[in-house]
Design a protein around this motif. Structure first.
Motif, short mmCIF file in Angstrom:
data_model
loop_
_atom_site.label_atom_id
_atom_site.label_comp_id
_atom_site.label_asym_id
_atom_site.label_seq_id
_atom_site.Cartn_x
_atom_site.Cartn_y
_atom_site.Cartn_z
N TYR A 1 -22.48 28.32 11.47
CA TYR A 1 -22.02 28.62 12.69
C TYR A 1 -22.29 27.64 14.11
CZ TYR A 1 -19.82 31.65 16.38
OH TYR A 1 -19.15 31.79 17.20
N VAL A 2 -23.55 27.44 14.08
CA VAL A 2 -24.01 26.88 15.16
C VAL A 2 -23.46 25.16 14.84
CG1 VAL A 2 -26.32 25.48 15.95
CG2 VAL A 2 -26.12 28.19 15.71
N LYS B 1 -10.99 18.43 23.88
CA LYS B 1 -9.73 19.12 23.81
C LYS B 1 -8.51 18.03 24.02
CE LYS B 1 -11.26 23.41 23.47
NZ LYS B 1 -11.33 24.03 22.26
N GLN C 1 -17.36 21.86 17.67
CA GLN C 1 -16.10 21.93 18.65
C GLN C 1 -16.45 21.50 20.21
OE1 GLN C 1 -13.28 23.42 18.14
NE2 GLN C 1 -13.71 23.28 15.89
N ALA C 2 -17.69 21.79 20.42
CA ALA C 2 -18.13 21.26 21.77
C ALA C 2 -18.11 19.95 22.01
CB ALA C 2 -19.51 21.85 22.10
N TYR D 1 -20.70 24.44 13.58
CA TYR D 1 -19.38 24.49 13.93
C TYR D 1 -19.22 24.46 15.23
CZ TYR D 1 -14.82 26.68 14.70
OH TYR D 1 -13.40 26.71 15.16
N GLU D 2 -20.03 25.14 16.04
CA GLU D 2 -19.64 25.33 17.41
C GLU D 2 -20.25 24.15 18.18
OE1 GLU D 2 -18.31 27.51 19.44
OE2 GLU D 2 -18.03 28.69 17.98
N LEU D 3 -21.25 23.33 17.69
CA LEU D 3 -21.67 22.30 18.12
C LEU D 3 -20.51 20.95 17.99
CD1 LEU D 3 -25.24 21.81 17.22
CD2 LEU D 3 -24.39 21.92 19.51
#
Length: 83
Positions: free
Chosen positions: A68-69, A80, A75-76, A71-73
């Motif tokens: 999850y970490v 966009k 995405q950040a 994945y979030e990294l």
């Protein structure tokens, strides 16, 4: 007055007595024997099935959290798309 204070101190101290109402069996020697025997298991699994379940749950949560970490990294790090 002093007599009433000493009586109050004695009555108030009774529920917090350090004497045990029943004796508890000392299990330290049995636990030491169990954890010190050489049966090829690591020490964190010698406690039995409960320890194995806790270890598996901890590893599953660790793998999920790491994924999850990451994945979030990701995405950040990716900007966009603006239309």
């Amino acid at each position: 007055m002093f007599r009433y204070l000493t009586t109050l101190r004695q009555v108030a101290g009774r529920p917090f007595s350090t004497s045990a109402f029943r004796q508890v069996e000392n299990k330290v020697a049995a636990k030491q024997k169990m954890f010190q025997e050489d049966n090829g298991l690591p020490v964190h699994l010698k406690g039995g099935p409960k320890d194995a379940l806790l270890f598996s749950a901890t590893m599953a949560l660790t793998v999920f959290g790491t994924g999850y970490v990451l994945y979030e990294l990701f995405q950040a790090a990716m900007p966009k798309k603006s239309e």
